[in-house]
Design a protein around this motif. Sequence first.
Motif, PDB file in Angstrom:
ATOM      1  N   SER A  97       1.242  -1.165  -0.159  1.00  0.00           N
ATOM      2  CA  SER A  97      -0.539   0.110  -0.393  1.00  0.00           C
ATOM      3  C   SER A  97       0.858   1.153  -0.237  1.00  0.00           C
ATOM      4  O   SER A  97       2.238   0.861  -0.072  1.00  0.00           O
ATOM      5  CB  SER A  97      -0.738   0.023   1.388  1.00  0.00           C
ATOM      6  N   LYS A  98       0.070   2.169  -0.392  1.00  0.00           N
ATOM      7  CA  LYS A  98       1.993   3.907  -0.223  1.00  0.00           C
ATOM      8  C   LYS A  98       1.582   3.492   1.566  1.00  0.00           C
ATOM      9  O   LYS A  98       3.857   4.509   1.139  1.00  0.00           O
ATOM     10  CB  LYS A  98      -0.367   5.099  -0.451  1.00  0.00           C
ATOM     11  N   LYS A  99       1.332   3.741   2.232  1.00  0.00           N
ATOM     12  CA  LYS A  99       1.512   3.506   3.215  1.00  0.00           C
ATOM     13  C   LYS A  99       2.763   2.304   4.110  1.00  0.00           C
ATOM     14  O   LYS A  99       3.872   3.159   4.585  1.00  0.00           O
ATOM     15  CB  LYS A  99       0.984   3.448   4.563  1.00  0.00           C
ATOM     16  N   GLU A 100       3.029   2.235   3.151  1.00  0.00           N
ATOM     17  CA  GLU A 100       3.287   0.806   3.699  1.00  0.00           C
ATOM     18  C   GLU A 100       4.949   0.563   2.298  1.00  0.00           C
ATOM     19  O   GLU A 100       6.119   0.932   3.232  1.00  0.00           O
ATOM     20  CB  GLU A 100       3.052  -0.998   2.975  1.00  0.00           C
ATOM     21  N   HIS A 101       4.405   1.550   1.235  1.00  0.00           N
ATOM     22  CA  HIS A 101       5.757   1.528   0.262  1.00  0.00           C
ATOM     23  C   HIS A 101       6.674   2.480   1.449  1.00  0.00           C
ATOM     24  O   HIS A 101       7.878   2.744   1.762  1.00  0.00           O
ATOM     25  CB  HIS A 101       4.874   1.683  -0.473  1.00  0.00           C
ATOM     26  N   SER A 102       6.171   3.891   1.150  1.00  0.00           N
ATOM     27  CA  SER A 102       6.722   4.565   2.613  1.00  0.00           C
ATOM     28  C   SER A 102       7.304   3.805   3.866  1.00  0.00           C
ATOM     29  O   SER A 102       8.932   4.986   3.833  1.00  0.00           O
ATOM     30  CB  SER A 102       5.644   6.106   2.854  1.00  0.00           C
ATOM     31  N   LEU A 103       6.430   3.667   4.213  1.00  0.00           N
ATOM     32  CA  LEU A 103       7.046   2.731   5.645  1.00  0.00           C
ATOM     33  C   LEU A 103       8.585   2.668   5.159  1.00  0.00           C
ATOM     34  O   LEU A 103       9.925   2.684   5.559  1.00  0.00           O
ATOM     35  CB  LEU A 103       6.116   2.393   6.699  1.00  0.00           C
ATOM     36  N   THR A 104       8.439   1.254   4.479  1.00  0.00           N
ATOM     37  CA  THR A 104       9.549   0.671   3.980  1.00  0.00           C
ATOM     38  C   THR A 104      10.803   1.374   4.039  1.00  0.00           C
ATOM     39  O   THR A 104      11.406   1.091   4.005  1.00  0.00           O
ATOM     40  CB  THR A 104       9.245  -0.904   3.166  1.00  0.00           C
ATOM     41  N   LYS A 105      10.267   2.632   2.590  1.00  0.00           N
ATOM     42  CA  LYS A 105      11.505   3.599   1.690  1.00  0.00           C
ATOM     43  C   LYS A 105      11.811   3.631   3.628  1.00  0.00           C
ATOM     44  O   LYS A 105      13.328   4.126   3.190  1.00  0.00           O
ATOM     45  CB  LYS A 105      10.578   4.382   1.156  1.00  0.00           C
TER      46      LYS A 105
END
Length: 229
Positions: A154-162
Amino acid sequence: MKSKLRLLYAEDEKIVRDFFLEIFKRYFEYIEVAENGKQALELYEKNKFDIAILDVSMPQLNGLNVASTIRETDSDIEIIMLAAFTDTDKLLKAINLHLFSYLSKPVKLKELDSTLNRVITKLSKNIKIKINDFYHWDVKKEKLYYLLDEVKLSKKEHSLTKILIQNPHKYHTSCEIQNTIMKSYPESDIHCNNTIQLISRFKKKMLKSYNKEHFFIDNVYGLGYKIIS
């Protein structure tokens, strides 16, 4: 702009080491420095590196022994060897180590600059950061993979991982993460529970869909979250 590639630098002579460390700081944001071959291997085993710059002649373990040990498990790291003119015969035995380059000491700054720019350019074209034996992050595509499968984020999961990938050695509090990836959230959420719940759901998703035993985000009470390497 400094590269986000991670450098391991090993040199036993302090004056030389301090001099080149200041130069390397112009090119790299993250550098670990070793005073001998044994320390270099210890640092390598605890961290992830993209480039290793090793002096051939070091106490305890020389640069070739360090490179040989690294190559037993890592074919991706680029290795640059520093060798005095009298050490060049040793490098003839290093063909199977697949060195990116070797520089003769005393090192010419123009040659060093050219070598560093070439290795940075090569690695920056397609950087894959190995998180652990199961997960890696493709820097160019900004995608997470489990083995060969792309993980749908998800967008938030992507931002978190990055965020965590960009600072793999730092713990991030839930509020630091929340302030970065969430445009708005209730002022009453003083403990940043939205982030805590996000990471909890993300962990359940990953354990269920990909690996029932291993997750790549660590949580330490009082410190926050970071990548498990």
